[in-house]
Motif scaffolding. Structure first.
Motif, PDB file in Angstrom:
ATOM      1  N   GLN A  45       0.831  -1.215   0.000  1.00 18.46           N
ATOM      2  CA  GLN A  45       0.000   0.000   0.000  1.00 18.46           C
ATOM      3  C   GLN A  45       0.856   1.252   0.000  1.00 18.46           C
ATOM      4  OE1 GLN A  45      -2.467  -0.576   3.469  1.00 18.46           O
ATOM      5  NE2 GLN A  45      -4.265  -0.947   2.190  1.00 18.46           N
ATOM      6  N   VAL A  46       1.891   1.256   0.806  1.00 17.08           N
ATOM      7  CA  VAL A  46       2.775   2.421   0.863  1.00 17.08           C
ATOM      8  C   VAL A  46       3.476   2.616  -0.477  1.00 17.08           C
ATOM      9  CG1 VAL A  46       4.861   3.351   1.952  1.00 17.08           C
ATOM     10  CG2 VAL A  46       3.079   2.333   3.356  1.00 17.08           C
ATOM     11  N   ALA A  47       3.969   1.532  -1.058  1.00 17.65           N
ATOM     12  CA  ALA A  47       4.647   1.626  -2.360  1.00 17.65           C
ATOM     13  C   ALA A  47       3.696   2.136  -3.429  1.00 17.65           C
ATOM     14  CB  ALA A  47       5.216   0.265  -2.745  1.00 17.65           C
ATOM     15  N   LEU A  48       2.486   1.622  -3.467  1.00 16.69           N
ATOM     16  CA  LEU A  48       1.500   2.072  -4.448  1.00 16.69           C
ATOM     17  C   LEU A  48       1.128   3.530  -4.225  1.00 16.69           C
ATOM     18  CD1 LEU A  48      -0.314   1.243  -6.818  1.00 16.69           C
ATOM     19  CD2 LEU A  48      -2.034   0.558  -5.161  1.00 16.69           C
ATOM     20  N   SER A  49       1.008   3.936  -2.983  1.00 15.34           N
ATOM     21  CA  SER A  49       0.689   5.333  -2.675  1.00 15.34           C
ATOM     22  C   SER A  49       1.796   6.267  -3.138  1.00 15.34           C
ATOM     23  CB  SER A  49       0.477   5.518  -1.171  1.00 15.34           C
ATOM     24  OG  SER A  49      -0.612   4.745  -0.746  1.00 15.34           O
ATOM     25  N   VAL A  50       3.040   5.863  -2.943  1.00 11.11           N
ATOM     26  CA  VAL A  50       4.163   6.695  -3.383  1.00 11.11           C
ATOM     27  C   VAL A  50       4.168   6.820  -4.902  1.00 11.11           C
ATOM     28  CG1 VAL A  50       6.690   6.781  -3.519  1.00 11.11           C
ATOM     29  CG2 VAL A  50       5.581   6.260  -1.357  1.00 11.11           C
ATOM     30  N   VAL A  51       3.938   5.720  -5.600  1.00  9.91           N
ATOM     31  CA  VAL A  51       3.897   5.757  -7.070  1.00  9.91           C
ATOM     32  C   VAL A  51       2.769   6.659  -7.557  1.00  9.91           C
ATOM     33  CG1 VAL A  51       3.436   4.354  -9.119  1.00  9.91           C
ATOM     34  CG2 VAL A  51       5.008   3.523  -7.380  1.00  9.91           C
ATOM     35  N   LEU A  52       1.594   6.550  -6.953  1.00  8.43           N
ATOM     36  CA  LEU A  52       0.465   7.397  -7.348  1.00  8.43           C
ATOM     37  C   LEU A  52       0.720   8.867  -7.025  1.00  8.43           C
ATOM     38  CD1 LEU A  52      -2.568   5.176  -6.330  1.00  8.43           C
ATOM     39  CD2 LEU A  52      -1.756   5.688  -8.635  1.00  8.43           C
ATOM     40  N   LEU A  53       1.354   9.133  -5.891  1.00 11.18           N
ATOM     41  CA  LEU A  53       1.676  10.511  -5.518  1.00 11.18           C
ATOM     42  C   LEU A  53       2.673  11.125  -6.495  1.00 11.18           C
ATOM     43  CD1 LEU A  53       1.284  12.753  -3.428  1.00 11.18           C
ATOM     44  CD2 LEU A  53       3.222  11.797  -2.192  1.00 11.18           C
ATOM     45  N   ILE A  54       3.689  10.377  -6.873  1.00 12.43           N
ATOM     46  CA  ILE A  54       4.664  10.882  -7.851  1.00 12.43           C
ATOM     47  C   ILE A  54       3.996  11.121  -9.197  1.00 12.43           C
ATOM     48  CG2 ILE A  54       6.723  10.244  -9.174  1.00 12.43           C
ATOM     49  CD1 ILE A  54       7.731   8.849  -6.615  1.00 12.43           C
ATOM     50  N   GLY A  55       3.132  10.196  -9.623  1.00 16.20           N
ATOM     51  CA  GLY A  55       2.411  10.383 -10.882  1.00 16.20           C
ATOM     52  C   GLY A  55       1.520  11.611 -10.864  1.00 16.20           C
ATOM     53  N   ALA A  56       0.846  11.855  -9.750  1.00 16.42           N
ATOM     54  CA  ALA A  56      -0.018  13.030  -9.637  1.00 16.42           C
ATOM     55  C   ALA A  56       0.804  14.310  -9.668  1.00 16.42           C
ATOM     56  CB  ALA A  56      -0.831  12.953  -8.338  1.00 16.42           C
ATOM     57  N   MET A  57       1.953  14.301  -9.005  1.00 18.97           N
ATOM     58  CA  MET A  57       2.810  15.486  -9.019  1.00 18.97           C
ATOM     59  C   MET A  57       3.331  15.760 -10.428  1.00 18.97           C
ATOM     60  SD  MET A  57       4.749  14.981  -5.325  1.00 18.97           S
ATOM     61  CE  MET A  57       6.303  15.269  -6.047  1.00 18.97           C
ATOM     62  N   LEU A  58       3.713  14.734 -11.163  1.00 24.75           N
ATOM     63  CA  LEU A  58       4.181  14.923 -12.536  1.00 24.75           C
ATOM     64  C   LEU A  58       3.062  15.436 -13.440  1.00 24.75           C
ATOM     65  CD1 LEU A  58       6.445  11.777 -12.980  1.00 24.75           C
ATOM     66  CD2 LEU A  58       7.177  14.157 -12.821  1.00 24.75           C
TER      67      LEU A  58
END
Length: 123
Positions: A45-58
């Motif tokens: 969950q943490v890994a997926l959240s980090v990936v989604l957060l980076i994608g949203a920031m980009l």
């Protein structure tokens, strides 16, 4: 749903004797199978959240850059549109063509209209 399903199934199968062992010291609980499964799910969950957060920031950064791009033409008082005509009423290309010609004629008659080069002549 996936991350919440496994812990809920495990929690529903645990009897009261097992629940009392949860109060045992941490080193004893670390050997339990459900503990490693829970840790794996939390890590996922943490890994997926980090990936989604980076994608949203980009995405936000790209949209910010896109809003500052010069398109190469004056966009003030410019209107573009796409019109979808109902097939029942405009079933032939001649009817659709007549509609578009009438639309252009009426728009050109508006006092705010400024003559521009038609889209068909741009390349």
């Amino acid at each position: 749903m996936l991350f919440g399903l496994a812990p809920s199934l495990i929690a529903s199968r645990v009897d009261l004797a097992m629940r009392s062992s949860l109060a045992a010291p941490r080193r004893e609980r670390a050997n339990c199978k459900w503990f490693s499964t829970r840790g794996l799910l939390v890590s996922g969950q943490v890994a997926l959240s980090v990936v989604l957060l980076i994608g949203a920031m980009l995405l936000i950064e790209s949209l910010a850059h896109l809003s500052r791009v010069d398109p190469g033409f004056d966009t003030t008082n410019l209107l573009t549109m796409r019109i979808s005509l109902p097939d029942a009423r405009y079933d032939t290309p001649q009817k659709a063509g007549t509609f578009h010609e009438e639309l252009v004629r009426r728009v050109e008659a508006l006092p705010e209209y400024v003559a521009r080069q038609p889209c068909s002549q741009r390349r």
